[in-house]
Design a protein around this motif. Structure first.
Motif, short mmCIF file in Angstrom:
data_model
loop_
_atom_site.label_atom_id
_atom_site.label_comp_id
_atom_site.label_asym_id
_atom_site.label_seq_id
_atom_site.Cartn_x
_atom_site.Cartn_y
_atom_site.Cartn_z
N ALA A 141 0.79 -1.12 0.04
CA ALA A 141 0.08 0.20 -0.18
C ALA A 141 0.84 1.27 -0.07
O ALA A 141 0.53 2.27 -0.61
N PHE A 142 2.00 1.13 0.61
CA PHE A 142 2.75 2.27 0.95
C PHE A 142 3.66 2.51 -0.57
O PHE A 142 3.70 3.49 -1.05
N VAL A 143 4.16 1.40 -1.02
CA VAL A 143 4.90 1.41 -2.35
C VAL A 143 4.27 1.71 -3.39
O VAL A 143 4.54 2.51 -4.28
N ILE A 144 2.95 1.49 -3.55
CA ILE A 144 2.24 1.50 -4.66
C ILE A 144 1.20 2.69 -4.65
O ILE A 144 0.92 3.45 -5.38
N GLY A 145 0.84 2.85 -3.29
CA GLY A 145 -0.33 3.80 -3.04
C GLY A 145 0.31 5.17 -2.88
O GLY A 145 -0.28 6.17 -3.56
N LEU A 146 1.39 5.28 -2.38
CA LEU A 146 2.05 6.61 -2.29
C LEU A 146 2.45 7.40 -3.58
O LEU A 146 2.01 8.34 -4.02
N PRO A 147 3.12 6.50 -4.60
CA PRO A 147 3.28 7.34 -5.92
C PRO A 147 1.92 7.59 -6.69
O PRO A 147 1.82 8.52 -7.27
N VAL A 148 0.94 6.52 -6.52
CA VAL A 148 -0.36 7.14 -7.08
C VAL A 148 -0.83 8.31 -6.39
O VAL A 148 -1.56 9.20 -7.12
N LEU A 149 -1.04 8.30 -5.32
CA LEU A 149 -1.30 9.51 -4.54
C LEU A 149 -0.78 10.86 -4.91
O LEU A 149 -1.43 11.84 -5.15
N LEU A 150 0.53 10.70 -4.92
CA LEU A 150 1.23 11.65 -5.69
C LEU A 150 1.22 12.23 -6.79
O LEU A 150 0.96 13.43 -7.50
N PHE A 151 0.77 11.23 -7.82
CA PHE A 151 0.52 11.56 -9.04
C PHE A 151 -0.87 12.20 -9.26
O PHE A 151 -0.94 13.22 -9.87
N LEU A 152 -2.07 11.69 -8.37
CA LEU A 152 -3.06 12.36 -8.37
C LEU A 152 -3.10 13.73 -7.85
O LEU A 152 -3.77 14.68 -8.63
N CYS A 153 -2.68 13.99 -7.00
CA CYS A 153 -2.26 15.27 -6.35
C CYS A 153 -1.76 16.23 -7.17
O CYS A 153 -2.03 17.44 -7.29
N ASN A 154 -0.58 15.76 -7.97
CA ASN A 154 0.10 16.53 -8.86
C ASN A 154 -0.74 16.93 -9.97
O ASN A 154 -0.72 18.02 -10.36
N ARG A 155 -1.76 16.10 -10.38
CA ARG A 155 -2.65 16.41 -11.44
C ARG A 155 -3.60 17.50 -11.07
O ARG A 155 -4.15 18.28 -11.72
N CYS A 156 -3.98 17.32 -9.52
CA CYS A 156 -5.06 18.28 -9.37
C CYS A 156 -4.46 19.45 -9.24
O CYS A 156 -5.03 20.81 -9.63
N VAL A 157 -3.41 19.58 -8.60
CA VAL A 157 -2.55 20.87 -8.65
C VAL A 157 -2.20 21.62 -10.13
O VAL A 157 -2.51 22.73 -10.03
N THR A 158 -2.01 20.79 -10.96
CA THR A 158 -1.68 21.17 -12.16
C THR A 158 -2.77 21.70 -12.85
O THR A 158 -2.79 22.45 -13.67
N SER A 159 -4.05 21.04 -12.79
CA SER A 159 -5.30 21.40 -13.49
C SER A 159 -5.75 22.53 -12.79
O SER A 159 -6.36 23.35 -13.47
N ARG A 160 -5.64 22.79 -11.61
CA ARG A 160 -6.08 24.06 -10.69
C ARG A 160 -5.32 25.35 -11.31
O ARG A 160 -5.75 26.44 -11.44
N SER A 161 -4.07 24.89 -11.46
CA SER A 161 -3.13 26.30 -11.94
C SER A 161 -3.46 26.43 -13.33
O SER A 161 -3.20 27.68 -13.81
N LEU A 162 -3.76 25.53 -14.11
CA LEU A 162 -4.17 25.90 -15.56
C LEU A 162 -5.66 26.75 -15.47
O LEU A 162 -5.75 27.33 -16.36
N LYS A 163 -6.42 26.19 -14.66
CA LYS A 163 -7.74 26.93 -14.54
C LYS A 163 -7.64 28.48 -14.05
O LYS A 163 -8.04 29.46 -14.52
N ASP A 164 -6.67 28.55 -13.16
CA ASP A 164 -6.54 29.83 -12.71
C ASP A 164 -5.78 30.89 -13.75
O ASP A 164 -6.05 32.00 -13.66
#
Length: 165
Positions: A141-164
């Motif tokens: 869960a840590f090895v697989i979940g952490l990169p997936v979580l970081l990818f999703l968070c990065n994607r959310c941050v990137t999409s908000r910055s593009l919206k703004d």
């Protein structure tokens, strides 16, 4: 002059000779040999008209009662050697009528020791499996979940910055 025997009488005479040849053997061994012989004869003579020549040929092909008895005795010895490591069971057969024969049987003590050792070993095995399995689940869960979580968070941050922008 010899009386003419029917098919069933000849088979029965063969089976009686086989019982005599297997005298002193285990009852299960005798029963197996009788069943196999009778089954062989019935299958071989099932669809054909019984004639003296055919019955004699089937009996000759199967083997004499002494040959078959020796074969079964040898097979029983080989099986006992493979299963129990015993070359002969004559001592066990002689003592089997005794009420205290279980105390003289070494394999009974081996089974008892195995019984007492089996429970603690199985508890240790299950505990080890659960511990390693649980730690593997947490690690995955840590090895697989952490990169997936970081990818999703990065994607959310990137999409908000593009919206703004």
């Amino acid at each position: 002059m010899m009386p003419i025997k029917t098919k069933d009488q000849r088979i029965q005479a063969y089976l009686e000779a086989l019982v005599i040849a297997l005298k002193g053997q285990d009852a299960a061994l005798v029963q197996d040999a009788l069943f196999d012989a009778e089954s062989h004869f019935q299958d071989a003579l099932e669809d054909q008209a019984p004639s003296d020549h055919l019955i004699d040929a089937v009996i000759e092909q199967y083997g004499s009662p002494v040959e078959i008895a020796n074969y079964y005795i040898e097979m029983e010895r080989v099986v006992n050697q493979a299963l129990y490591g015993a070359t002969s069971l004559t001592a066990e057969k002689q003592e089997s009528g005794s009420r205290v024969s279980i105390f003289k049987c070494q394999s009974a003590y081996k089974a008892l020791v195995y019984c007492f050792v089996q429970l603690p070993l199985s508890i240790v095995y299950i505990a080890w499996t659960v511990l390693v399995g649980f730690s593997s689940v947490v690690a995955s869960a840590f090895v697989i979940g952490l990169p997936v979580l970081l990818f999703l968070c990065n994607r959310c941050v990137t999409s908000r910055s593009l919206k703004d922008a």
